[in-house]
Write a protein that holds these residues in place. Structure first.
Motif, PDB file in Angstrom:
ATOM      1  N   VAL A 115     -69.557  21.156  29.165  1.00 28.43           N
ATOM      2  CA  VAL A 115     -69.439  20.396  27.919  1.00 28.43           C
ATOM      3  C   VAL A 115     -68.570  21.097  26.879  1.00 28.43           C
ATOM      4  O   VAL A 115     -68.440  20.610  25.755  1.00 28.43           O
ATOM      5  CB  VAL A 115     -70.824  20.074  27.315  1.00 28.43           C
ATOM      6  N   ARG A 116     -67.941  22.208  27.230  1.00 29.31           N
ATOM      7  CA  ARG A 116     -66.969  22.837  26.330  1.00 29.31           C
ATOM      8  C   ARG A 116     -65.692  22.001  26.351  1.00 29.31           C
ATOM      9  O   ARG A 116     -64.698  22.342  26.980  1.00 29.31           O
ATOM     10  CB  ARG A 116     -66.677  24.274  26.765  1.00 29.31           C
ATOM     11  N   LYS A 117     -65.716  20.900  25.690  1.00 36.15           N
ATOM     12  CA  LYS A 117     -64.593  19.964  25.689  1.00 36.15           C
ATOM     13  C   LYS A 117     -64.138  19.697  24.260  1.00 36.15           C
ATOM     14  O   LYS A 117     -64.969  19.565  23.349  1.00 36.15           O
ATOM     15  CB  LYS A 117     -65.010  18.630  26.333  1.00 36.15           C
ATOM     16  N   THR A 118     -62.830  19.589  24.062  1.00 33.22           N
ATOM     17  CA  THR A 118     -62.323  19.274  22.725  1.00 33.22           C
ATOM     18  C   THR A 118     -62.632  17.835  22.333  1.00 33.22           C
ATOM     19  O   THR A 118     -62.639  17.498  21.149  1.00 33.22           O
ATOM     20  CB  THR A 118     -60.812  19.511  22.663  1.00 33.22           C
ATOM     21  N   VAL A 119     -62.851  16.977  23.312  1.00 30.21           N
ATOM     22  CA  VAL A 119     -63.426  15.656  23.076  1.00 30.21           C
ATOM     23  C   VAL A 119     -64.799  15.703  23.723  1.00 30.21           C
ATOM     24  O   VAL A 119     -64.942  15.515  24.929  1.00 30.21           O
ATOM     25  CB  VAL A 119     -62.575  14.525  23.679  1.00 30.21           C
ATOM     26  N   PRO A 120     -65.850  16.018  22.974  1.00 25.33           N
ATOM     27  CA  PRO A 120     -67.162  16.279  23.566  1.00 25.33           C
ATOM     28  C   PRO A 120     -67.854  15.015  24.054  1.00 25.33           C
ATOM     29  O   PRO A 120     -67.548  13.903  23.614  1.00 25.33           O
ATOM     30  CB  PRO A 120     -67.930  16.930  22.413  1.00 25.33           C
ATOM     31  N   VAL A 121     -68.787  15.212  24.962  1.00 24.68           N
ATOM     32  CA  VAL A 121     -69.600  14.108  25.471  1.00 24.68           C
ATOM     33  C   VAL A 121     -70.906  14.061  24.688  1.00 24.68           C
ATOM     34  O   VAL A 121     -71.500  15.097  24.398  1.00 24.68           O
ATOM     35  CB  VAL A 121     -69.856  14.265  26.986  1.00 24.68           C
ATOM     36  N   GLY A 122     -71.344  12.833  24.315  1.00 28.10           N
ATOM     37  CA  GLY A 122     -72.555  12.703  23.528  1.00 28.10           C
ATOM     38  C   GLY A 122     -73.318  11.426  23.863  1.00 28.10           C
ATOM     39  O   GLY A 122     -72.933  10.668  24.758  1.00 28.10           O
ATOM     40  N   PRO A 123     -74.403  11.147  23.147  1.00 25.18           N
ATOM     41  CA  PRO A 123     -75.268  10.000  23.455  1.00 25.18           C
ATOM     42  C   PRO A 123     -74.554   8.651  23.381  1.00 25.18           C
ATOM     43  O   PRO A 123     -74.990   7.690  24.025  1.00 25.18           O
ATOM     44  CB  PRO A 123     -76.364  10.091  22.386  1.00 25.18           C
ATOM     45  N   GLU A 124     -73.470   8.570  22.613  1.00 30.00           N
ATOM     46  CA  GLU A 124     -72.770   7.290  22.484  1.00 30.00           C
ATOM     47  C   GLU A 124     -71.810   7.042  23.634  1.00 30.00           C
ATOM     48  O   GLU A 124     -71.202   5.951  23.717  1.00 30.00           O
ATOM     49  CB  GLU A 124     -71.988   7.274  21.161  1.00 30.00           C
ATOM     50  N   ASP A 125     -71.672   7.981  24.555  1.00 32.93           N
ATOM     51  CA  ASP A 125     -70.668   7.889  25.610  1.00 32.93           C
ATOM     52  C   ASP A 125     -71.219   7.314  26.907  1.00 32.93           C
ATOM     53  O   ASP A 125     -72.413   7.445  27.234  1.00 32.93           O
ATOM     54  CB  ASP A 125     -70.077   9.269  25.911  1.00 32.93           C
ATOM     55  N   THR A 126     -70.300   6.680  27.651  1.00 31.64           N
ATOM     56  CA  THR A 126     -70.536   6.290  29.036  1.00 31.64           C
ATOM     57  C   THR A 126     -69.491   7.008  29.878  1.00 31.64           C
ATOM     58  O   THR A 126     -68.288   6.811  29.689  1.00 31.64           O
ATOM     59  CB  THR A 126     -70.406   4.767  29.228  1.00 31.64           C
ATOM     60  N   LEU A 127     -69.955   7.890  30.762  1.00 32.17           N
ATOM     61  CA  LEU A 127     -69.067   8.726  31.559  1.00 32.17           C
ATOM     62  C   LEU A 127     -69.014   8.220  32.990  1.00 32.17           C
ATOM     63  O   LEU A 127     -70.040   8.135  33.668  1.00 32.17           O
ATOM     64  CB  LEU A 127     -69.553  10.174  31.556  1.00 32.17           C
ATOM     65  N   LEU A 128     -67.815   7.870  33.463  1.00 28.53           N
ATOM     66  CA  LEU A 128     -67.603   7.515  34.862  1.00 28.53           C
ATOM     67  C   LEU A 128     -67.254   8.784  35.631  1.00 28.53           C
ATOM     68  O   LEU A 128     -66.230   9.419  35.365  1.00 28.53           O
ATOM     69  CB  LEU A 128     -66.476   6.493  35.007  1.00 28.53           C
ATOM     70  N   VAL A 129     -68.112   9.166  36.567  1.00 22.96           N
ATOM     71  CA  VAL A 129     -67.861  10.332  37.407  1.00 22.96           C
ATOM     72  C   VAL A 129     -67.172   9.859  38.682  1.00 22.96           C
ATOM     73  O   VAL A 129     -67.794   9.219  39.530  1.00 22.96           O
ATOM     74  CB  VAL A 129     -69.166  11.077  37.739  1.00 22.96           C
ATOM     75  N   ARG A 130     -65.889  10.158  38.790  1.00 26.83           N
ATOM     76  CA  ARG A 130     -65.111   9.722  39.953  1.00 26.83           C
ATOM     77  C   ARG A 130     -64.599  10.958  40.706  1.00 26.83           C
ATOM     78  O   ARG A 130     -63.414  11.134  40.971  1.00 26.83           O
ATOM     79  CB  ARG A 130     -63.960   8.833  39.473  1.00 26.83           C
ATOM     80  N   ILE A 131     -65.537  11.849  40.997  1.00 27.50           N
ATOM     81  CA  ILE A 131     -65.308  13.087  41.743  1.00 27.50           C
ATOM     82  C   ILE A 131     -66.282  13.047  42.922  1.00 27.50           C
ATOM     83  O   ILE A 131     -67.366  12.488  42.808  1.00 27.50           O
ATOM     84  CB  ILE A 131     -65.600  14.308  40.835  1.00 27.50           C
ATOM     85  N   PRO A 132     -65.929  13.638  44.064  1.00 26.93           N
ATOM     86  CA  PRO A 132     -66.870  13.618  45.197  1.00 26.93           C
ATOM     87  C   PRO A 132     -68.232  14.206  44.834  1.00 26.93           C
ATOM     88  O   PRO A 132     -68.317  15.188  44.104  1.00 26.93           O
ATOM     89  CB  PRO A 132     -66.163  14.490  46.244  1.00 26.93           C
ATOM     90  N   TYR A 133     -69.275  13.582  45.334  1.00 28.33           N
ATOM     91  CA  TYR A 133     -70.621  14.135  45.238  1.00 28.33           C
ATOM     92  C   TYR A 133     -70.861  14.914  46.534  1.00 28.33           C
ATOM     93  O   TYR A 133     -70.306  15.975  46.717  1.00 28.33           O
ATOM     94  CB  TYR A 133     -71.647  13.017  45.023  1.00 28.33           C
ATOM     95  N   GLY A 134     -71.668  14.372  47.448  1.00 29.74           N
ATOM     96  CA  GLY A 134     -71.870  15.076  48.708  1.00 29.74           C
ATOM     97  C   GLY A 134     -72.301  16.511  48.464  1.00 29.74           C
ATOM     98  O   GLY A 134     -73.138  16.803  47.628  1.00 29.74           O
ATOM     99  N   LEU A 135     -71.693  17.444  49.183  1.00 24.91           N
ATOM    100  CA  LEU A 135     -72.031  18.855  49.054  1.00 24.91           C
ATOM    101  C   LEU A 135     -71.195  19.577  48.001  1.00 24.91           C
ATOM    102  O   LEU A 135     -71.444  20.738  47.701  1.00 24.91           O
ATOM    103  CB  LEU A 135     -71.847  19.558  50.404  1.00 24.91           C
TER     104      LEU A 135
END
Length: 437
Positions: A115-135
Motif C-alpha cells: 500500500v506504499r502507493k502515491t495513489v493510495p487504496v482506501g475504502p472508497e476504491d474498487t480494485l480489480l486484481v488482474r494478476i495470477p493467483y494460483g501459487l
C-alpha cells in the motif's frame, strides 16, 4: 519536496516512510538489523550449514535461485511448520520449483509494503486484481492488502477461464473500478478488448490509477497507457520470494524499500559486492521470518543509487535494466527489449499501435507492428528510421492488420470455467465430459 503523509504506526509495527530523516539514519537501521537476521537464518537447515555463529554479512556468500530449488520444499524454513500461513512458488518450467513461504506476521508486512502507493487504496476504491493467483504471491498479496485497507476487491485472475477479456471490460465498466493491479501488457489488452466491445477507454471515467508490475516498462509505453486510460501508471517491483521491493514516488522515480530489505549490487566479473552502482541485485530481507535469505541474487540487472529526490523519502533509487541473459545481438550491437519498445511507443498515438514483435537477425532487426488504420506504411517507415538512427542497426519494419499479433478471438471469446457434468437430456451430446458453467 513532497512526502507521503505518515499515517502513524504501520499495521506490522515496522518502519514507515518518514521514520528516518537521512540516508545515514537509514543505514544505521539497516546495520542494526543485520546481526539478528544472520542469527535467525541459522535456524534454517540451509543456512545452518553455511553461516558460522557471529559471522558478519561481509563474510556471507551469495544465495542463488538454484539453492532455493535444491532446498525444495522446506530446506529454507526457519520457523516451525505450524507457524506458516501460506506456501507459494514462483513461475518456472524446469526442475524443482522455487518455493516461498510466509507467516501471518509477514503477511502484515507484505500489506504494509504493497500500500506504499502515491495513489493510495482506501475504502472508497474498487480494485480489480488482474494478476495470477494460483501459487504466485502477487495476486493474493494485492487482494489481502486492499481488503485490509477497506477496498472492494474484484479477483479477476488473468489465468482463469472464468474471466475472459469481455468480462474484464464489463467489470471495469459496470463496477466502476477505480484501481487495477496487472502487468503493463494487460492494460493494453484491455484497451483492445474495450474497443472491440464498443467501449473506448475514455468512457471508464472512474479509474484513478493503474498499479503495474511483473515486467519492465519503458517511459514511452507508460505515457501511452496513461494517455489512453487518462490515469497515472504506478509501477512496483518485487518477487514471490520476498514480496514488494520498490515502488514509484510522486516524482516518477522508483525507490527501493531499503528499510525492509537491504539491497546490494553484485559484479559477476569481479565478484565484488557494493552498496550501490550497476550490477546484479542482491537482497537481504531485514524482517523475514519463515524463509530468511542472505545476499539472495535475483539476477536482475539494476542501477541502484543513494541520492536525494524531491519526494524526500530518503530511500535509494533503483532502475531495473533487465534480467541476466536477456537481449539479442544485431549487427554486433546488443539490444534490449526496452530500447525497441521505447521507439515503438514514441509513434504518434493517433496511429493506434498497441502491439508489436521483433526478431533479431544477424544483420538486421525485423519488426512488426499492428496498425488498425490507414497509416501502416508511414508508421513502419518512421519506426525503421528511428531504430536505425537511435540504435544504430538496420531495421526492416512492417505494419500488419489489427488482430494479427493479438488475435481478435482472444479479445472476444467468452470462455468460462469448465465444470464436470454427468446427466444429459435426450437431445444433448453426452459425449462431452464437461460443459461451460
Amino acid at each position: 519536496m513532497t512526502v507521503l503523509p505518515n499515517p502513524g504506526p504501520t499495521r506490522s509495527g515496522l518502519p514507515a516512510i518518514g521514520d528516518w530523516k537521512t540516508f545515514g539514519e537509514l543505514r544505521e537501521h539497516q546495520a542494526d538489523r543485520i546481526a539478528p537476521v544472520l542469527h535467525h537464518a541459522r535456524d534454517s537447515p540451509f543456512y545452518e550449514k553455511l553461516l558460522e555463529p557471529g559471522q558478519g554479512l561481509a563474510a556471507a556468500g551469495l544465495t542463488r535461485k538454484s539453492d532455493l530449488r535444491d532446498s525444495y520444499p522446506f530446506g529454507m524454513l526457519a520457523v516451525p511448520r505450524e507457524r506458516l500461513a501460506t506456501y507459494h512458488e514462483s513461475s518456472g518450467s524446469t526442475g524443482n520449483p522455487t518455493p516461498a513461504y510466509f507467516t501471518e506476521a509477514e503477511w502484515t508486512d507484505l500489506a504494509d509494503r504493497f500500500v506504499r502507493k502515491t495513489v493510495p487504496v482506501g475504502p472508497e476504491d474498487t480494485l480489480l486484481v488482474r494478476i495470477p493467483y494460483g501459487l504466485v504471491l502477487a495476486g493474493h498479496m494485492a487482494h489481502w492488502a486492499a481488503m485490509r485497507s477497506g477496498a472492494t476487491v474484484v479477483p479477476g485472475d488473468c489465468r482463469s477461464l472464468a474471466v475472459p477479456y469481455p468480462r474484464v471490460v464489463r467489470l471495469l465498466r459496470d463496477l466502476e473500478v477505480t484501481l487495477t493491479w496487472s502487468t503493463p501488457s494487460e492494460s493494453l489488452l484491455w484497451v483492445a478488448a474495450a474497443r472491440a466491445a464498443g467501449h473506448p477507454p475514455a468512457s471508464f471515467s472512474a479509474l484513478r490509477a493503474l498499479y503495474v508490475a511483473g515486467e519492465p516498462i519503458s517511459n514511452a509505453r507508460r505515457r501511452r497507457i496513461e494517455e489512453i486510460w487518462d490515469a497515472p501508471v504506478i509501477e512496483e517491483y518485487g518477487c514471490t520470494e520476498v514480496g514488494p521491493l520498490a515502488g514509484d514516488c510522486p516524482y516518477g522515480r522508483m525507490h527501493f524499500w531499503a528499510d525492509r530489505v537491504l539491497p546490494e549490487v553484485y559484479d559477476p566479473q569481479t565478484g565484488g559486492i557494493t552498496a550501490e552502482g550497476t550490477g546484479q541485485l542482491v537482497i537481504t530481507p531485514l524482517y523475514r521470518e519463515a524463509m530468511p535469505l542472505i545476499r539472495y541474487n535475483l539476477e536482475d540487472l539494476v542501477e541502484l543509487r543513494y541520492e536525494d529526490c524531491l519526494c524526500g523519502w530518503q530511500l535509494p533509487t533503483v532502475r531495473v535494466l533487465g534480467r541476466l541473459g536477456q537481449g539479442c545481438t544485431v549487427g554486433g550491437k546488443r539490444l534490449g527489449q526496452l530500447q525497441v519498445e521505447e521507439l515503438v511507443f514514441r509513434l504518434p498515438a493517433s496511429w493506434g499501435v498497441l502491439f508489436w514483435r521483433a526478431r533479431a537477425e544477424p544483420d538486421q532487426l525485423v519488426v512488426e507492428i499492428e496498425v488498425p488504420g490507414p497509416d501502416g506504411g508511414e508508421a513502419a517507415a518512421v519506426l525503421a528510421g528511428s531504430v536505425e538512427a537511435e540504435l544504430g542497426v538496420r531495421c526492416a519494419a512492417t505494419a500488419v492488420p489489427e488482430g494479427t499479433l493479438v488475435p481478435s478471438a482472444l479479445l472476444a471469446q467468452q470462455l468460462d470455467a469448465m465444470k464436470p457434468r454427468k446427466l444429459f437430456g435426450p437431445d444433448e451430446d453426452w459425449g462431452q465430459a464437461v460443459v461451460r458453467g
